[in-house]
Write an enzyme that holds these catalytic residues in place. Structure first.
Site, short mmCIF file in Angstrom:
data_model
loop_
_atom_site.label_atom_id
_atom_site.label_comp_id
_atom_site.label_asym_id
_atom_site.label_seq_id
_atom_site.Cartn_x
_atom_site.Cartn_y
_atom_site.Cartn_z
CG PHE A 19 -0.28 0.41 2.51
CD1 PHE A 19 -0.09 1.75 2.83
CD2 PHE A 19 0.18 -0.54 3.41
CE1 PHE A 19 0.55 2.13 4.00
CE2 PHE A 19 0.83 -0.18 4.58
CZ PHE A 19 1.01 1.16 4.87
CD GLU A 59 -5.55 -5.99 0.27
OE1 GLU A 59 -4.58 -5.78 -0.48
OE2 GLU A 59 -5.55 -6.88 1.15
CB CYS A 62 10.36 -0.42 2.48
SG CYS A 62 10.94 0.33 0.97
CD GLU A 73 8.33 -3.19 8.23
OE1 GLU A 73 7.66 -4.20 7.97
OE2 GLU A 73 8.83 -2.47 7.36
P1 NAD Z 1 1.55 -6.68 2.99
O1 NAD Z 1 2.60 -7.72 3.05
O2 NAD Z 1 0.44 -6.73 3.97
O3 NAD Z 1 0.84 -6.70 1.55
C1 NAD Z 1 1.59 -6.70 0.36
C2 NAD Z 1 0.77 -7.38 -0.73
O4 NAD Z 1 0.55 -8.74 -0.38
C3 NAD Z 1 -0.59 -6.75 -0.96
O5 NAD Z 1 -0.86 -6.71 -2.34
C4 NAD Z 1 -1.54 -7.69 -0.21
O6 NAD Z 1 -2.81 -7.76 -0.80
C5 NAD Z 1 -0.84 -9.03 -0.29
N1 NAD Z 1 -1.04 -9.86 0.90
C6 NAD Z 1 -1.22 -9.43 2.18
N2 NAD Z 1 -1.34 -10.49 3.00
C7 NAD Z 1 -1.23 -11.59 2.24
C8 NAD Z 1 -1.25 -12.99 2.52
N3 NAD Z 1 -1.41 -13.45 3.76
N4 NAD Z 1 -1.11 -13.85 1.50
C9 NAD Z 1 -0.94 -13.40 0.25
N5 NAD Z 1 -0.91 -12.09 -0.08
C10 NAD Z 1 -1.04 -11.19 0.91
O7 NAD Z 1 2.29 -5.27 3.04
P2 NAD Z 1 1.63 -3.82 3.16
O8 NAD Z 1 1.09 -3.64 4.54
O9 NAD Z 1 0.76 -3.53 2.01
O10 NAD Z 1 2.94 -2.93 2.97
C11 NAD Z 1 3.83 -2.61 4.00
C12 NAD Z 1 5.00 -3.57 4.03
O11 NAD Z 1 5.69 -3.56 2.79
C13 NAD Z 1 6.04 -3.19 5.07
O12 NAD Z 1 6.48 -4.35 5.70
C14 NAD Z 1 7.15 -2.56 4.23
O13 NAD Z 1 8.44 -2.61 4.82
C15 NAD Z 1 7.09 -3.40 3.01
N6 NAD Z 1 7.71 -2.74 1.89
C16 NAD Z 1 8.93 -3.19 1.49
C17 NAD Z 1 9.58 -2.57 0.44
C18 NAD Z 1 10.92 -3.04 -0.01
O14 NAD Z 1 11.38 -2.54 -1.02
N7 NAD Z 1 11.58 -3.97 0.65
C19 NAD Z 1 8.96 -1.50 -0.22
C20 NAD Z 1 7.71 -1.07 0.20
C21 NAD Z 1 7.09 -1.71 1.27
#
Ligand code: NAD
Length: 496
Positions: free
Chosen positions: A149, A176, A281, A380
């Site tokens: 997101f 989403e 991130c 985190e």
């Molecule tokens: P998230 O892991 O909850 O979701 C990421 C994606 O995975 C979304 O599209 C979501 O719909 C999907 N998803 C969520 N739960 C799932 C599951 N159980 N099974 C399958 N798919 C699932 O992450 P978020 O809250 O949207 O974003 C924040 C996180 O992203 C933080 O941990 C941040 O550090 C990380 N992030 C990392 C980077 C990087 O470059 N390393 C960059 C941006 C964000």
């Protein structure tokens, strides 16, 4: 209330899924939309459309592909303000920050405009008598990106411009929580002349993700999100035989040595900790104060000055967090930090923005005397909370950074070249900043962390991105002249 649909075969579609999710404006706390969630059949329909499109697109000349990329670049630049507005209203970040996000995504599009150069192969003349050898890269097929997101435009743009420029068809499953920007990006691709089916958007949650991970028609998965999901995506998609890059969460440390101007370091650390409400991130979530710790007072002062408010107000420097649940989770972690012995220097837990009482706002929080055993250090937080750890020496600081399971970014603030060089060589993180708090590489370098911040071996965009979305083919060729034709040999080929 608007409905956000999928984008398949060049048009909006509701698909067959029956589940939906709410989309909020985090600054007002109001629900502004409903996003439809894809079922496995919708993912299958998207893969069929993308597979058909790939057949044509992969045969389209570099010249024709490049023209479309240049046009897409122009359209994204022309629509930067609209995209930023959508990000601001669904994610919550301030407009200038949202524009910066689109700008950094645009830079990947600009890199992809140079795809003819990036895809140039090697050629060796006369490797054996009458024999030449060369290698070149070919697209994989249908590839998918699953994104978080916190950068609804930039993170998908780390992926699709390069994947598409390389000749693949790309399916995006955006977060989403803020899905609207991807609809606009899809329309811009279409307006740029990209054939229908080459860029697809599927909305949804785990059900859609699982369908992508398991689908035999998808060759590769790029994922960016939290570490537990990154680990899961990597395991499941590699088990299904796919190429995977899965970028996870982070706990980025800024080590501040006593030889640096504390005011300078504090300004940068505070901006990197609280910008975008800490939902980056590459945010600095741990300040490691080495020695006298003068910088801590300066950070406290900076944190108190930050103006919190809705992203569209020009004076706001920090917006709300993404959801009410995120606000509650972050507040709970700060409470646990205090219970476990951290000293609260700045408390943002009950920050209220007048006129926006229902918004998901928090103020900046600074916790001092944090130790590696505390939950606020181990987890985190992904919110506007900075933990301060005090250590005596640079050796202790490097040991602390390296013992952390995450390894996305790490920064050092110092006026010593020797200390900086030691830090850049010894620290186990993928991206290092020297007097730069958020060392996000330019598009023509690659972005990625080490340890629990990345599963799979390829980083995103830059040369690693091109390598990820293509596979190498080596050709050995002979065009014998009739009189000089060599006889076939039954021993393993060696050069003659
Ligand atoms: P998230 O892991 O909850 O979701 C990421 C994606 O995975 C979304 O599209 C979501 O719909 C999907 N998803 C969520 N739960 C799932 C599951 N159980 N099974 C399958 N798919 C699932 O992450 P978020 O809250 O949207 O974003 C924040 C996180 O992203 C933080 O941990 C941040 O550090 C990380 N992030 C990392 C980077 C990087 O470059 N390393 C960059 C941006 C964000």
């Amino acid at each position: 209330m608007k409905q956000i649909e999928h984008w398949v075969d060049g048009k909006s579609t509701t698909g067959s899924g029956t589940r939906t999710g709410p989309v909020f404006n985090p600054a007002t706390g109001e629900q502004t939309g409903v996003v439809v969630f894809a079922a496995a059949e919708d993912v299958d329909a998207a893969v069929r459309s993308a597979t058909a499109a790939f057949e044509q697109w992969s045969q389209t000349s570099l010249a024709a592909r490049t023209k479309i990329l240049f046009e897409f670049r122009r359209l994204v630049a022309d629509h930067m303000d609209e995209l930023a507005r959508i990000i601001c209203e669904e994610h919550g970040k301030v407009l200038a920050d949202a524009r910066g996000e689109v700008q950094r995504g645009l830079e990947v599009v600009e890199l992809a405009c140079g795809i003819p150069t990036l895809l140039k192969g090697d050629y060796s003349d006369q490797v054996s008598t009458g024999v030449d050898a060369f290698s070149f890269r070919q697209p994989l097929g249908v590839v998918a990106g699953i994104t978080p997101f916190n950068f609804p435009v930039m993170v998908p743009m780390w992926m699709h411009p390069i994947a598409i420029a390389c000749g693949n068809a790309f399916i995006l499953k955006p977060s989403e929580r803020d899905p609207s920007a991807s609809q606009m990006v899809a329309r811009l691709w279409q307006e740029a002349g990209l054939p229908d089916g080459v860029f697809t958007v599927i909305n949804g949650d785990r059900e859609a993700v699982d369908a992508l991970l398991d689908h035999p028609g998808i060759a590769a998965i790029s994922f960016v999100g939290s570490t537990p999901v990154a680990r899961y995506v990597h395991a499941r998609a590699t088990a299904a035989g796919k190429r995977v890059q899965a970028l996870g969460g982070a706990k980025n440390h800024a080590v501040v040595l006593p030889d640096v101007d504390p005011g300078y370091a504090a300004e940068h650390v505070a901006a990197a900790a609280f910008g975008s409400a800490g939902e980056r991130c590459m945010a600095i979530s741990v300040a490691v104060a080495v020695g006298d710790g003068q910088v801590v007072d300066a950070i406290t002062e900076e944190a108190r000055k930050i103006r919190v408010g809705p992203g569209w107000e020009p004076e706001s420097q920090m917006g709300p967090v993404i959801t009410a649940a995120a606000k509650e989770r972050i507040t709970g972690l700060v409470n646990r930090g205090v219970e476990q012995g951290a000293r609260l220097l700045v408390d943002g837990r009950s920050h209220v923005v007048p006129g926006y009482e229902k918004g998901f706002f928090l103020g900046p929080t600074v916790l001092d005397e944090v130790t590696p055993a505390m939950d606020v250090y181990r987890e985190e937080i992904f919110g506007p909370v900075l933990s301060v750890v005090r250590v005596g020496t640079i050796d202790e600081a490097i040991r602390l950074v390296n013992a952390n399971p995450y390894g996305n970014g790490a920064a050092i603030f110092t006026s010593s070249g020797a200390a900086a060089r030691r830090f850049q060589r010894e620290v186990t993180a993928g991206m290092i900043g020297i007097n730069v708090p958020i060392p996000t590489p330019m598009a023509y370098y690659s972005f990625g962390g080490w340890k629990d911040s990345l599963f799979g071996e390829r980083h995103v965009h830059g040369p690693e991105g091109v390598a990820f979305y293509t596979r190498l083919k080596a050709v050995t060729s002979r065009w014998p002249q009739v009189e000089a034709a060599q006889q076939a040999s039954f021993h393993f080929p060696t050069a003659t």
